[in-house]
Design an enzyme around this catalytic site. Structure first.
Site, short mmCIF file in Angstrom:
data_model
loop_
_atom_site.label_atom_id
_atom_site.label_comp_id
_atom_site.label_asym_id
_atom_site.label_seq_id
_atom_site.Cartn_x
_atom_site.Cartn_y
_atom_site.Cartn_z
N TYR A 100 50.07 48.40 -29.85
CA TYR A 100 49.27 47.31 -29.29
C TYR A 100 49.62 45.94 -29.89
O TYR A 100 49.31 44.92 -29.29
CB TYR A 100 47.78 47.57 -29.52
CG TYR A 100 47.28 48.85 -28.88
CD1 TYR A 100 47.34 49.04 -27.51
CD2 TYR A 100 46.73 49.86 -29.67
CE1 TYR A 100 46.88 50.20 -26.92
CE2 TYR A 100 46.27 51.04 -29.09
CZ TYR A 100 46.35 51.21 -27.73
OH TYR A 100 45.90 52.36 -27.15
N THR A 101 50.18 45.91 -31.07
CA THR A 101 50.40 44.64 -31.77
C THR A 101 51.84 44.15 -31.59
O THR A 101 52.75 44.93 -31.33
CB THR A 101 50.09 44.78 -33.27
OG1 THR A 101 50.88 45.86 -33.81
CG2 THR A 101 48.63 45.09 -33.49
#
EC number: 5.6.2.2
Length: 758
Positions: free
Chosen positions: A129-130
């Site tokens: 997600y990052t």
């Protein structure tokens, strides 16, 4: 590394005996060296551990420069563990996350996009997600890496190359700090301000023999600059003395006391609340609040009513005092004592010197090695540039020959089967020059102009001369290094948002220790009861009638008195020792209490003489059975340990018998022989410990009682019937004398018990 032993072939018939001790030593040494050199300790030159260096190098290889777009952390982690760091993906991601956290890194190396955790201790989102890319700090660490600035070595699978150290144009070791635990050693370096580090480095270039003190900030000479101390990303107030900090930097070992930053907010009508806006480095806010709440529930913070977390992006922890009369400073001092609102950040500058030898280094040694590395990087980049210039000059020389013979060159290329060999033979070209001419496009060949070639040739020749002069002069090299450091200083100056100092300095206030200790105890009334056999307990409330108290068989009341849980209770024994117990530490009133000997180291041949509430302003007269005594200040007999404090020196059969408060200027002493002596109190010496002096002389027996009184008010006593008698100064003339006299028979009406109170 340890010897690699493959299992011998041949099964049980081919067993090779190995000395177990030697084998264990060899393998443990290999493990220890691997941990020290390749995992736990940072390199003094770039301030990085291998995993961090590999992350930055992998991001550089992926083109994740500060001006580029973000890429998924999953991609970065995959490249790191696949090419450079064959370890767990989670450990690599955790290291990447830490490099991006602005509350962990003073100058973040990674620019993270997404959830990278917070100061409450919450974890970052999963790496799918990052996203991330490098910051300007990382770019500075890599500056010149493609110009032969550092050595490269094969990766673990020998498919790629990785740098042994980064060029490190940024003073990363001290600016961002480091921590790690190796085998038999550890490192802990707090972050510092880059502007101040550059000031110190520039001073060290000018004065190579500078001491640690020369590199530190001097309040008497603020224009010189220098390192004030650590500068934590979370701010806070450093309350360590400058002398202590200087000693830590000199030895490479020590620590720094850091406190939370707080302020009082006025709520009107006399009300206020305390707001904490910065907490110490590496303290999780959620755990801190949880700890304070636990202390609040356990009634260890009687001055505090409530705690609230009103934080958004910034820290804002609200402390609500119990009442308007609470002293905010005392409340905060009690919190500093009990919680992580005050923390000690250790300093242990144990690093890899030049990437090889682990050792604890002083501040000036760390900066000197970083400067030596920067000079070496400058030399290597200069030589690399010099080689590139030489190659280009060689090619330009060939271009010039080609320009002057352009028609012949074109003819050779068109007509000859081996144009390269023909041009080399015809014009005396080198192989490089001939290859460069052949690789030119026809359009470029037609556009060759002598002026442009000579202009570039002259420019490069001038640059070559400058580089050669630089490499030939140590002074010029240091000037170049100083210029580079000056540019870093401008980029991270204190006037910038990132560069401004976050941690400030202050002297720890001279707080009243007694007041702080009392602030940590819930104040409640108690009645202290001590039995003849030395059992002690504390009953809730003040109880005047002790007749209903229960004791063990054969035991009875020795002494009882009212007190508060915040009081110190002094207990004096027949052996001349004084013990101190906190009123809040006494056993409860249920049952018979506990033996004193469990709570203090009291000898078996000693008994309790008396006990009372400590009054630091009071003085006491202590006397032995033999009639020796002296005056002692009550604060001198307070004991801070279980062993107590020896106050009166007595030898059996003599023992301590009386402890009486000083209330006047004269002393009346009554012996067991019923003789009384009155003399000025000034004749009795004041001391903290001793045998004392003779108060009254006896042929037989010893002292019975002592009373201190003001001669102007007269001597008062009470008989067994409760009648009060007073003798004025004139009436006491016949009993007055000097210390150590025998005295005369007590006045008429004096109690038969020989005591001043019936």
């Amino acid at each position: 590394m340890g010897q690699s032993l493959l299992p011998p072939s041949g099964g049980d018939d081919n067993i090779q005996p190995v000395d177990l001790k030697a084998a264990l030593e060899e393998r443990y040494l290999a493990y220890a060296l691997s941990t020290i050199m390749h995992r736990a300790l940072p390199d003094v030159r770039d301030g990085l551990k291998p995993v961090h260096r590999r992350i930055i190098h992998a991001m550089s290889e992926m083109g994740l420069r500060p001006n580029s777009s973000f890429k998924k952390c999953a991609r970065i982690v995959g490249d790191v563990i696949g090419k450079f760091h064959p370890h767990g993906d989670q450990s690599v991601y955790d290291a990447l996350v830490r490099l991006a956290q602005d509350f962990s890194q003073r100058y973040p190396v990674v620019d993270g996009q997404g959830n990278f955790g917070n100061i409450d201790g919450d974890n970052a989102a999963a790496y799918r997600y990052t996203e991330a890319k490098m910051t300007e700090v990382a770019a500075l660490l890599l500056e010149g890496i493609d110009q032969d600035a550092v050595d490269f070595r094969p990766t673990y699978n020998e498919e790629d190359q990785e740098p042994t150290v980064l060029p490190g144009a940024f003073p990363n070791l001290l600016a961002n700090g480091a921590s790690g635990i190796a085998v038999g050693m550890a490192t802990s370096i707090p972050p510092h301000n880059a502007h101040e580090l550059c000031d110190a480095a520039l001073h060290l270039i000018k004065h190579p023999d500078a001491t640690v003190e020369d590199l530190l900030f001097d309040p008497a000479n603020p224009q010189r600059g220098g390192i004030e101390g650590p500068d934590f990303p979370t701010g806070g107030v450093i309350v360590e003395s400058r002398a202590s900090m200087a000693e830590s930097y000199r030895t490479g070992r020590g620590g720094f006391r850091v406190r939370a930053r707080w302020a009082v907010e006025d709520l009107g009508r006399g009300g206020f609340q305390i707001v904490v806006t910065e907490i110490p480095y590496q303290v999780q806010k959620s755990r801190l609040i949880e700890k304070i709440a636990e202390l609040l529930i356990a009634r260890k913070l009687p001055l505090l009513e409530d705690i609230r977390d009103e934080s958004a992006e910034d820290v804002r922890v609200v402390l609500v005092p119990k009442s308007r009369s609470v002293d905010a400073n005392i409340l905060m001092e009690s919190l500093f004592k009990l919680t992580e609102l005050e923390s000690r950040i250790p300093l242990n500058m144990n690093v890899l010197s030049m990437g090889r030898v682990p050792r604890v280094m002083a501040l000036n040694e760390v900066l000197s090695e970083w400067l030596a590395h920067r000079r070496e990087v400058l030399q290597r980049r200069s030589r690399h540039r010099l080689a590139a210039i030489d190659r280009r000059l060689e090619i330009l020389g060939g271009y010039l020959i080609a320009y002057l013979n352009i028609d012949e060159v074109i003819r050779i290329i068109r007509e000859e089967d081996e144009p390269k060999a023909v041009m080399i033979e015809r014009f005396g070209l080198t192989d490089v020059q001939a290859e460069a001419i052949l690789n030119m496009r026809l359009r470029s060949l037609r556009k060759l102009e002598e002026f442009e070639i000579r202009t570039e040739f002259d420019s490069l020749s001038k640059e070559k001369a400058e580089i050669e002069a630089l490499l030939a002069s140590g002074d010029k090299q240091w000037q170049a290094v100083a210029w580079e450091i000056g540019e870093v200083k401008k980029k991270f100056a204190k006037a910038t948002e990132l560069g401004k100092r976050r941690s400030t300095f202050s002297d720890a206030p001279d707080a009243d220790v007694e007041a702080i200790q009392q602030a940590m105890i819930e104040k409640e009334p108690i009645t202290v009861v001590i039995s003849e056999k030395g059992w002690i307990r504390a009953l809730k409330g003040h109880i005047a009638d002790t007749s209903s108290l229960q004791f063990k068989d054969g035991d009875g009341l020795k002494v009882s008195f009212p007190a508060q849980t915040t009081d110190k209770i002094l207990i004096f024994t027949t052996g001349g020792k004084a013990y101190t117990l906190g009123g809040d530490k006494l056993p409860g009133g249920r049952g018979h209490g506990e033996p004193l000997r469990i709570m203090v180291d009291m000898e078996n041949d000693q008994d309790v003489l008396t006990a009372f509430v400590h009054d630091p302003a009071r003085k006491l007269i202590v006397s032995s059975t033999a009639g020796n005594g002296f005056v002692v200040t009550e604060s001198d007999i307070v004991a801070n340990t279980r062993k107590g404090k020896q106050v009166m020196n007595v030898t059996m059969p003599d023992e301590a018998k009386l402890v009486v408060p000083v209330k006047g200027d004269h002393l009346a002493v009554v012996g067991e022989n019923r003789k009384m002596l009155v003399f000025p109190l000034v004749q009795v010496p004041e001391m903290a410990r001793g045998k004392g002096v003779r108060l009254q002389r006896y042929k037989d027996g010893g002292v019975s009682d002592i009373r201190s009184f003001a001669i102007a008010e007269g001597l008062t006593w009470e008989d067994s019937a409760g009648r009060v008698f007073t003798k004025t100064r004139d009436e006491l003339i016949e009993w007055m004398g000097d210390r150590a006299g025998a005295g005369r028979v007590v006045p008429k009406g004096f109690p038969r018990s020989g005591k001043f109170s019936g």
